[in-house]
Design a protein around this motif. Structure first.
Motif, PDB file in Angstrom:
ATOM      1  N   GLY A 171       0.769  -1.237   0.000  1.00  0.00           N
ATOM      2  CA  GLY A 171       0.000   0.000   0.000  1.00  0.00           C
ATOM      3  C   GLY A 171       0.797   1.283   0.000  1.00  0.00           C
ATOM      4  O   GLY A 171       0.306   2.322   0.469  1.00  0.00           O
ATOM      5  N   LEU A 172       2.024   1.254  -0.537  1.00  0.00           N
ATOM      6  CA  LEU A 172       2.813   2.477  -0.601  1.00  0.00           C
ATOM      7  C   LEU A 172       2.312   3.360  -1.744  1.00  0.00           C
ATOM      8  O   LEU A 172       2.349   2.962  -2.901  1.00  0.00           O
ATOM      9  N   LYS A 173       1.847   4.548  -1.412  1.00  0.00           N
ATOM     10  CA  LYS A 173       1.339   5.489  -2.398  1.00  0.00           C
ATOM     11  C   LYS A 173       2.105   6.807  -2.384  1.00  0.00           C
ATOM     12  O   LYS A 173       1.882   7.674  -3.237  1.00  0.00           O
ATOM     13  N   GLU A 174       2.984   6.975  -1.385  1.00  0.00           N
ATOM     14  CA  GLU A 174       3.765   8.208  -1.256  1.00  0.00           C
ATOM     15  C   GLU A 174       5.254   7.926  -1.467  1.00  0.00           C
ATOM     16  O   GLU A 174       6.122   8.547  -0.875  1.00  0.00           O
ATOM     17  N   THR A 175       5.498   6.942  -2.336  1.00  0.00           N
ATOM     18  CA  THR A 175       6.856   6.517  -2.681  1.00  0.00           C
ATOM     19  C   THR A 175       6.933   6.365  -4.188  1.00  0.00           C
ATOM     20  O   THR A 175       6.161   5.602  -4.766  1.00  0.00           O
ATOM     21  N   GLY A 176       7.815   7.116  -4.833  1.00  0.00           N
ATOM     22  CA  GLY A 176       7.926   6.955  -6.276  1.00  0.00           C
ATOM     23  C   GLY A 176       8.954   7.881  -6.896  1.00  0.00           C
ATOM     24  O   GLY A 176       9.348   8.893  -6.322  1.00  0.00           O
ATOM     25  N   TRP A 177       9.384   7.503  -8.094  1.00  0.00           N
ATOM     26  CA  TRP A 177      10.330   8.298  -8.878  1.00  0.00           C
ATOM     27  C   TRP A 177       9.504   9.328  -9.647  1.00  0.00           C
ATOM     28  O   TRP A 177       8.763   8.986 -10.568  1.00  0.00           O
ATOM     29  N   ARG A 178       9.621  10.589  -9.263  1.00  0.00           N
ATOM     30  CA  ARG A 178       8.711  11.624  -9.745  1.00  0.00           C
ATOM     31  C   ARG A 178       9.294  12.405 -10.923  1.00  0.00           C
ATOM     32  O   ARG A 178      10.462  12.785 -10.915  1.00  0.00           O
ATOM     33  N   THR A 179       8.421  12.643 -11.906  1.00  0.00           N
ATOM     34  CA  THR A 179       8.797  13.413 -13.093  1.00  0.00           C
ATOM     35  C   THR A 179       7.909  14.630 -13.298  1.00  0.00           C
ATOM     36  O   THR A 179       8.202  15.465 -14.159  1.00  0.00           O
ATOM     37  N   GLU A 217       6.193   6.688   4.982  1.00  0.00           N
ATOM     38  CA  GLU A 217       6.453   5.535   4.112  1.00  0.00           C
ATOM     39  C   GLU A 217       7.934   5.170   4.088  1.00  0.00           C
ATOM     40  O   GLU A 217       8.272   4.006   3.856  1.00  0.00           O
ATOM     41  N   PHE A 218       8.797   6.139   4.349  1.00  0.00           N
ATOM     42  CA  PHE A 218      10.214   5.830   4.519  1.00  0.00           C
ATOM     43  C   PHE A 218      10.377   4.908   5.730  1.00  0.00           C
ATOM     44  O   PHE A 218      11.111   3.915   5.685  1.00  0.00           O
ATOM     45  N   ALA A 219       9.653   5.225   6.806  1.00  0.00           N
ATOM     46  CA  ALA A 219       9.693   4.383   8.002  1.00  0.00           C
ATOM     47  C   ALA A 219       9.106   3.003   7.711  1.00  0.00           C
ATOM     48  O   ALA A 219       9.613   1.986   8.205  1.00  0.00           O
ATOM     49  N   LEU A 220       8.056   2.934   6.895  1.00  0.00           N
ATOM     50  CA  LEU A 220       7.469   1.636   6.545  1.00  0.00           C
ATOM     51  C   LEU A 220       8.451   0.793   5.726  1.00  0.00           C
ATOM     52  O   LEU A 220       8.459  -0.439   5.845  1.00  0.00           O
ATOM     53  N   TRP A 221       9.247   1.457   4.898  1.00  0.00           N
ATOM     54  CA  TRP A 221      10.303   0.736   4.160  1.00  0.00           C
ATOM     55  C   TRP A 221      11.278   0.099   5.157  1.00  0.00           C
ATOM     56  O   TRP A 221      11.678  -1.055   5.007  1.00  0.00           O
ATOM     57  N   VAL A 305      12.453   1.718  14.277  1.00  0.00           N
ATOM     58  CA  VAL A 305      12.739   2.268  12.957  1.00  0.00           C
ATOM     59  C   VAL A 305      12.613   3.781  13.045  1.00  0.00           C
ATOM     60  O   VAL A 305      11.638   4.298  13.593  1.00  0.00           O
ATOM     61  N   VAL A 306      13.588   4.483  12.500  1.00  0.00           N
ATOM     62  CA  VAL A 306      13.604   5.952  12.564  1.00  0.00           C
ATOM     63  C   VAL A 306      13.782   6.520  11.162  1.00  0.00           C
ATOM     64  O   VAL A 306      14.725   6.148  10.451  1.00  0.00           O
ATOM     65  N   ALA A 307      12.874   7.419  10.777  1.00  0.00           N
ATOM     66  CA  ALA A 307      13.010   8.166   9.527  1.00  0.00           C
ATOM     67  C   ALA A 307      13.155   9.641   9.868  1.00  0.00           C
ATOM     68  O   ALA A 307      12.283  10.219  10.504  1.00  0.00           O
ATOM     69  N   LYS A 308      14.267  10.218   9.468  1.00  0.00           N
ATOM     70  CA  LYS A 308      14.508  11.655   9.652  1.00  0.00           C
ATOM     71  C   LYS A 308      14.648  12.283   8.282  1.00  0.00           C
ATOM     72  O   LYS A 308      15.367  11.779   7.427  1.00  0.00           O
ATOM     73  N   MET A 309      13.960  13.396   8.067  1.00  0.00           N
ATOM     74  CA  MET A 309      13.957  14.040   6.760  1.00  0.00           C
ATOM     75  C   MET A 309      14.390  15.500   6.846  1.00  0.00           C
ATOM     76  O   MET A 309      13.953  16.230   7.737  1.00  0.00           O
ATOM     77  N   TYR A 310      15.233  15.904   5.889  1.00  0.00           N
ATOM     78  CA  TYR A 310      15.527  17.305   5.611  1.00  0.00           C
ATOM     79  C   TYR A 310      15.445  17.490   4.098  1.00  0.00           C
ATOM     80  O   TYR A 310      15.240  16.525   3.349  1.00  0.00           O
ATOM     81  N   ASN A 311      15.655  18.731   3.639  1.00  0.00           N
ATOM     82  CA  ASN A 311      15.635  18.980   2.187  1.00  0.00           C
ATOM     83  C   ASN A 311      16.762  19.893   1.738  1.00  0.00           C
ATOM     84  O   ASN A 311      16.655  20.584   0.743  1.00  0.00           O
ATOM     85  N   LYS A 312      17.889  19.880   2.464  1.00  0.00           N
ATOM     86  CA  LYS A 312      19.035  20.735   2.143  1.00  0.00           C
ATOM     87  C   LYS A 312      20.189  19.889   1.623  1.00  0.00           C
ATOM     88  O   LYS A 312      20.585  18.919   2.286  1.00  0.00           O
TER      89      LYS A 312
END
Length: 342
Positions: A171-179, A217-221, A305-312
């Protein structure tokens, strides 16, 4: 507030402090313990622009090199399904057009553990930094070779393979290679004073760095790996595939500071000076991160399980960035063990 809640607040504060110091516009921290959400934190905006969207649960971050954990699973699956005979097969068996003078003695194992010794110069020419298996260097050339290898073996890119075999089943819907642009995609900050970058690619075949994933979803991975491929009471991935991916696969190095790797994951054996994981992180834990700041840490012995996100772009700390990565992982371990530095 109990001790764990207090430590969790301290961890969130640390994540926020690094976010601000590094100029990241967005941050998230999502922690699972015993398959339950114990920390869910979002902050900032999708970029530094005034009208940028707030970071939310469905915000998808470009995970950059953390995408290699997905490729690693595809390689492990190919081995399990006998598309690959052995990790110790020469890569020339599968890519015969590669220059034999350059890839001689280089195996699939070397590619997935960053021990292949291949590099590319400024002119785009390949050269050898060191004999395969004798050292360690983080070079993307191995990723490019294996991405093409999986494409040939399965007749499709590894993203499509994983979507068919795994993503759609759990059920992963927020995981994908985006164009294409979308409101829930977080931009990448290159320089704080310059316009942000979309991080989008031109294809979805896995050959570009355009994988976007939400923190949850990163954490679900990571949870899929922690549970040895079992999700929703179904064995989605054979346990042997997960075990191979997340256990130490490199040979021994003369240099004791070099990190141990599974299939692209950093794996905690003996604590290593050049590892991303701190000395207080339990044995057999594994982690992967990207240049834009996403970090996925799995600690099997603590069921965490730990998912940490940044965007820099570029993790905080300059040449000392490993110090801060290890500090984060140590703080996570401390959160659940009650240990740590006074």
């Amino acid at each position: 507030m109990n001790e764990i809640e207090h430590r969790a607040e301290e961890l969130i504060s640390w994540v926020e402090d690094i976010k601000e110091k590094n100029g990241s516009s967005a941050g998230a921290l999502y922690i699972l313990k015993d398959n339950h959400v114990v920390v869910e934190h979002y902050s900032g905006h999708h970029s530094h622009e005034e009208d940028a969207r707030n970071v939310q649960a469905d915000s998808q971050f470009n995970v950059a090199s953390a995408r290699k954990s997905y490729l690693g699973l595809a390689v492990s699956l190919a081995l399990f399904e006998k598309y690959i005979e052995s990790l110790d097969d020469p890569i020339s068996n599968y890519m015969p057009e590669l220059d034999p003078d350059k890839v001689s003695g280089t195996t699939i194992r070397h590619l997935v553990t960053h021990s292949h010794g291949l590099h590319i110069d400024e002119k785009g020419d390949w050269y050898r930094e060191f004999e395969a298996g004798t050292g360690w260097a983080y070079r993307n050339i191995g990723v490019e070779i294996l991405t093409e290898m999986i494409q040939r073996l399965y007749g499709k890119g590894f993203p499509q393979l994983l979507d068919e075999r795994i993503f759609s089943r759990i059920g992963l819907k927020e995981t994908g290679w985006r164009t294409e642009p979308a409101a829930n995609l977080v931009n990448i900050i290159g320089e704080v004073t310059e316009p942000s970058l979309s991080g989008l690619g031109t294809t979805k075949d896995g050959k570009e760095k355009n994988l976007f994933v939400s923190a949850r979803e990163f954490a679900l991975w990571g949870q899929l790996h922690l549970q040895k491929g079992r999700m929703h009471d179904e064995q989605v991935v054979p346990p042997q595939v997960i075990e191979l991916s997340t256990s130490i696969q490199n040979g021994s190095y003369h240099d004791p500071s070099l990190p141990d790797n599974g299939l692209f994951w950093y794996v905690q054996g003996d604590a290593r000076a050049r590892s991303e994981m701190g000395e207080r992180v339990p044995h057999d834990s594994y982690q992967i991160l990207g240049v834009t700041g996403p970090t996925l840490l799995v600690i099997p012995s603590l069921n965490v399980v730990v998912a940490k996100m940044y965007n820099k772009r570029y993790n905080y700390g300059g040449e000392d960035y490993l110090h801060y990565l290890r500090e984060f992982s140590n703080k996570v371990a401390d959160l659940f063990t009650g240990s740590g530095q006074p």
